[in-house]
Design a protein around this motif. Sequence first.
Motif, PDB file in Angstrom:
ATOM      1  N   SER A  66     -18.185  -0.901   3.001  1.00 55.34           N
ATOM      2  CA  SER A  66     -18.855  -1.083   1.664  1.00 55.34           C
ATOM      3  C   SER A  66     -19.419   0.443   1.109  1.00 55.34           C
ATOM      4  O   SER A  66     -19.382   1.124   1.910  1.00 55.34           O
ATOM      5  N   SER A  67     -19.574   0.296   0.018  1.00 58.11           N
ATOM      6  CA  SER A  67     -20.171   1.658  -0.663  1.00 58.11           C
ATOM      7  C   SER A  67     -21.242   2.027  -0.201  1.00 58.11           C
ATOM      8  O   SER A  67     -21.522   3.138   0.096  1.00 58.11           O
ATOM      9  N   SER A  68     -22.173   1.000   0.135  1.00 54.07           N
ATOM     10  CA  SER A  68     -23.230   1.434   0.861  1.00 54.07           C
ATOM     11  C   SER A  68     -23.316   2.106   2.004  1.00 54.07           C
ATOM     12  O   SER A  68     -24.104   2.780   2.690  1.00 54.07           O
ATOM     13  N   SER A  69     -22.053   1.961   2.687  1.00 54.16           N
ATOM     14  CA  SER A  69     -21.977   2.652   4.056  1.00 54.16           C
ATOM     15  C   SER A  69     -20.885   3.824   3.987  1.00 54.16           C
ATOM     16  O   SER A  69     -20.395   4.451   4.608  1.00 54.16           O
ATOM     17  N   GLY A  70     -20.606   4.117   2.541  1.00 54.65           N
ATOM     18  CA  GLY A  70     -19.822   5.310   2.291  1.00 54.65           C
ATOM     19  C   GLY A  70     -18.195   5.015   2.098  1.00 54.65           C
ATOM     20  O   GLY A  70     -17.497   6.093   2.099  1.00 54.65           O
ATOM     21  N   GLY A  71     -18.039   3.575   2.012  1.00 52.38           N
ATOM     22  CA  GLY A  71     -16.393   3.238   1.882  1.00 52.38           C
ATOM     23  C   GLY A  71     -16.328   3.027   0.483  1.00 52.38           C
ATOM     24  O   GLY A  71     -17.059   3.117  -0.551  1.00 52.38           O
ATOM     25  N   GLN A  72     -15.192   2.305   0.126  1.00 54.42           N
ATOM     26  CA  GLN A  72     -14.802   1.961  -1.202  1.00 54.42           C
ATOM     27  C   GLN A  72     -14.770   0.599  -1.288  1.00 54.42           C
ATOM     28  O   GLN A  72     -14.572  -0.235  -2.306  1.00 54.42           O
ATOM     29  N   GLY A  73     -15.273  -0.234  -0.135  1.00 53.71           N
ATOM     30  CA  GLY A  73     -15.378  -1.596  -0.444  1.00 53.71           C
ATOM     31  C   GLY A  73     -14.160  -2.302  -0.402  1.00 53.71           C
ATOM     32  O   GLY A  73     -14.101  -3.596  -0.944  1.00 53.71           O
ATOM     33  N   LEU A  74     -13.047  -1.973   0.222  1.00 51.30           N
ATOM     34  CA  LEU A  74     -11.673  -2.572   0.089  1.00 51.30           C
ATOM     35  C   LEU A  74     -11.824  -3.985   0.765  1.00 51.30           C
ATOM     36  O   LEU A  74     -11.248  -4.883   0.323  1.00 51.30           O
ATOM     37  N   LEU A  75     -12.594  -4.194   2.032  1.00 59.55           N
ATOM     38  CA  LEU A  75     -12.576  -5.434   2.423  1.00 59.55           C
ATOM     39  C   LEU A  75     -13.498  -6.618   1.613  1.00 59.55           C
ATOM     40  O   LEU A  75     -12.801  -7.722   1.672  1.00 59.55           O
ATOM     41  N   ASP A  76     -14.439  -6.101   1.092  1.00 63.22           N
ATOM     42  CA  ASP A  76     -15.303  -6.984   0.281  1.00 63.22           C
ATOM     43  C   ASP A  76     -14.658  -7.365  -1.117  1.00 63.22           C
ATOM     44  O   ASP A  76     -14.774  -8.569  -1.497  1.00 63.22           O
ATOM     45  N   LYS A  77     -13.527  -6.701  -1.332  1.00 67.84           N
ATOM     46  CA  LYS A  77     -12.826  -7.085  -2.630  1.00 67.84           C
ATOM     47  C   LYS A  77     -11.522  -7.428  -2.384  1.00 67.84           C
ATOM     48  O   LYS A  77     -10.633  -7.919  -3.187  1.00 67.84           O
ATOM     49  N   ALA A  78     -11.030  -7.618  -1.037  1.00 63.10           N
ATOM     50  CA  ALA A  78      -9.742  -8.074  -0.398  1.00 63.10           C
ATOM     51  C   ALA A  78      -9.662  -9.622  -1.003  1.00 63.10           C
ATOM     52  O   ALA A  78     -10.531 -10.365  -0.533  1.00 63.10           O
ATOM     53  N   PRO A  79      -8.521 -10.130  -1.474  1.00 67.08           N
ATOM     54  CA  PRO A  79      -8.219 -11.518  -1.788  1.00 67.08           C
ATOM     55  C   PRO A  79      -8.003 -12.037  -0.486  1.00 67.08           C
ATOM     56  O   PRO A  79      -7.402 -11.553   0.422  1.00 67.08           O
ATOM     57  N   GLY A  80      -8.422 -13.576  -0.505  1.00 67.53           N
ATOM     58  CA  GLY A  80      -8.017 -13.983   0.915  1.00 67.53           C
ATOM     59  C   GLY A  80      -6.458 -14.184   1.059  1.00 67.53           C
ATOM     60  O   GLY A  80      -5.595 -14.290   0.104  1.00 67.53           O
ATOM     61  N   GLY A  81      -6.186 -14.934   2.317  1.00 64.81           N
ATOM     62  CA  GLY A  81      -4.817 -14.926   2.708  1.00 64.81           C
ATOM     63  C   GLY A  81      -4.318 -14.005   3.721  1.00 64.81           C
ATOM     64  O   GLY A  81      -5.106 -13.323   4.377  1.00 64.81           O
ATOM     65  N   GLU A  82      -2.852 -13.879   3.866  1.00 65.10           N
ATOM     66  CA  GLU A  82      -2.268 -13.027   5.013  1.00 65.10           C
ATOM     67  C   GLU A  82      -2.169 -11.896   4.470  1.00 65.10           C
ATOM     68  O   GLU A  82      -1.532 -11.379   3.453  1.00 65.10           O
ATOM     69  N   TYR A  83      -2.331 -10.918   5.355  1.00 60.94           N
ATOM     70  CA  TYR A  83      -1.787  -9.568   5.163  1.00 60.94           C
ATOM     71  C   TYR A  83      -0.904  -9.004   6.644  1.00 60.94           C
ATOM     72  O   TYR A  83      -1.192  -9.535   7.737  1.00 60.94           O
ATOM     73  N   SER A  84      -0.040  -8.242   6.219  1.00 66.83           N
ATOM     74  CA  SER A  84       0.931  -7.675   7.153  1.00 66.83           C
ATOM     75  C   SER A  84       1.378  -6.239   7.084  1.00 66.83           C
ATOM     76  O   SER A  84       1.205  -5.684   5.845  1.00 66.83           O
ATOM     77  N   ALA A  85       1.778  -5.952   8.008  1.00 66.80           N
ATOM     78  CA  ALA A  85       2.292  -4.298   7.957  1.00 66.80           C
ATOM     79  C   ALA A  85       3.219  -4.241   9.234  1.00 66.80           C
ATOM     80  O   ALA A  85       3.587  -4.911  10.156  1.00 66.80           O
ATOM     81  N   LEU A  86       4.180  -3.275   9.046  1.00 68.20           N
ATOM     82  CA  LEU A  86       5.272  -2.950   9.840  1.00 68.20           C
ATOM     83  C   LEU A  86       5.046  -1.725  10.592  1.00 68.20           C
ATOM     84  O   LEU A  86       4.795  -0.617   9.920  1.00 68.20           O
ATOM     85  N   VAL A  87       5.183  -1.644  11.612  1.00 75.67           N
ATOM     86  CA  VAL A  87       4.687  -0.382  12.655  1.00 75.67           C
ATOM     87  C   VAL A  87       6.106  -0.122  13.500  1.00 75.67           C
ATOM     88  O   VAL A  87       6.503  -1.077  14.142  1.00 75.67           O
ATOM     89  N   THR A  88       6.454   1.088  13.349  1.00 76.11           N
ATOM     90  CA  THR A  88       7.583   1.574  14.030  1.00 76.11           C
ATOM     91  C   THR A  88       7.444   2.392  15.039  1.00 76.11           C
ATOM     92  O   THR A  88       6.873   3.559  14.488  1.00 76.11           O
ATOM     93  N   VAL A  89       7.823   2.438  16.301  1.00 77.61           N
ATOM     94  CA  VAL A  89       7.241   3.588  17.430  1.00 77.61           C
ATOM     95  C   VAL A  89       8.754   4.183  17.555  1.00 77.61           C
ATOM     96  O   VAL A  89       9.767   3.522  18.292  1.00 77.61           O
ATOM     97  N   THR A  90       8.891   5.596  17.609  1.00 77.26           N
ATOM     98  CA  THR A  90      10.276   6.146  17.848  1.00 77.26           C
ATOM     99  C   THR A  90       9.904   7.179  18.800  1.00 77.26           C
ATOM    100  O   THR A  90       9.090   8.049  18.600  1.00 77.26           O
ATOM    101  N   VAL A  91      10.814   7.259  19.929  1.00 80.54           N
ATOM    102  CA  VAL A  91      10.597   8.334  20.889  1.00 80.54           C
ATOM    103  C   VAL A  91      12.158   9.121  20.624  1.00 80.54           C
ATOM    104  O   VAL A  91      13.199   8.284  20.395  1.00 80.54           O
ATOM    105  N   GLU A  92      12.026  10.444  20.579  1.00 81.17           N
ATOM    106  CA  GLU A  92      13.444  11.120  20.371  1.00 81.17           C
ATOM    107  C   GLU A  92      13.612  12.241  21.223  1.00 81.17           C
ATOM    108  O   GLU A  92      12.752  12.940  21.492  1.00 81.17           O
ATOM    109  N   ALA A  93      14.759  12.387  21.835  1.00 82.62           N
ATOM    110  CA  ALA A  93      15.073  13.640  22.667  1.00 82.62           C
ATOM    111  C   ALA A  93      15.211  14.771  22.296  1.00 82.62           C
ATOM    112  O   ALA A  93      15.670  15.080  20.919  1.00 82.62           O
ATOM    113  N   GLU A  94      14.343  15.770  22.533  1.00 83.12           N
ATOM    114  CA  GLU A  94      14.494  17.235  22.115  1.00 83.12           C
ATOM    115  C   GLU A  94      15.508  18.073  22.849  1.00 83.12           C
ATOM    116  O   GLU A  94      15.547  18.303  23.974  1.00 83.12           O
ATOM    117  N   VAL A  95      16.524  18.563  22.101  1.00 79.94           N
ATOM    118  CA  VAL A  95      17.617  19.246  22.549  1.00 79.94           C
ATOM    119  C   VAL A  95      17.451  20.801  22.328  1.00 79.94           C
ATOM    120  O   VAL A  95      16.931  20.987  21.217  1.00 79.94           O
TER     121      VAL A  95
END
Length: 227
Positions: free
Chosen positions: A198-227
């Motif tokens: 919330s703004s009183s805690s120094g934030g932008q209040g995104l959770l307070d303004k967020a509409p109800g329902g499902e939220y999702s995100a994609l996270v990809t973890v990649t490891v790559e050999a260094e040659v």
Amino acid sequence: MKRFIILTLLVLLVSSVLFGVANSVQSKRIGVQAGVGTTLFVNVSPIASQSQAYIMGMPFNVDDTLVSYGYNRNGRQVASWSLLTNVPFSIKVEASDLKHGTGDTLPYYLCFVYSLSYYAVDAANPTARERAFVIKSEGNTDTATPPAYSNVLSDEEYYSIHNSGVSFNLISDVSYESRFVGTLDGLIYFKFGSATQSSSSGGQGLLDKAPGGEYSALVTVTVEAEV
């Protein structure tokens, strides 16, 4: 209406349990990690909250104290991860913000805890390293370090914080020489970014303004050999 979030990871693990009619059966699993030849492997296993009585895993309630920015620990455990390699490597985690069907987004952190034992260059004995790295989602613009990630047992280097999509090394002084480096079932924790407060805690209040329902995100973890 309660708002729930599902964080969709790249790798899914499905397990099933068969219960007898007359007798109850309890089973446990044990992970066995081994490698042969040139190896570079990473795995992510999400945790289903239903299987853990909703005390950990996904989906979860966004009002859960464990995922709040101000929670003074790593966050809510949502998955585990494993790594095994005997070649120099870099790691990269791409994490999109949590997104609602309306386009509203919520930034967050992911904390990857790991424990490694390895031989440093010219070392006669192995070195143990228990650390964690933290990933900011794409829209996480925090410049200050969250209190939970700023200090652990006076070890200021315990946590390292990285932006989404940036490659980095976990360890740079390894002498591989056919030796394996790995971590098995390290924990992954979720915590919201400061903008969700919330703004009183120094934030932008995104959770307070967020509409109800499902939220999702994609996270990809990649490891790559260094040659």
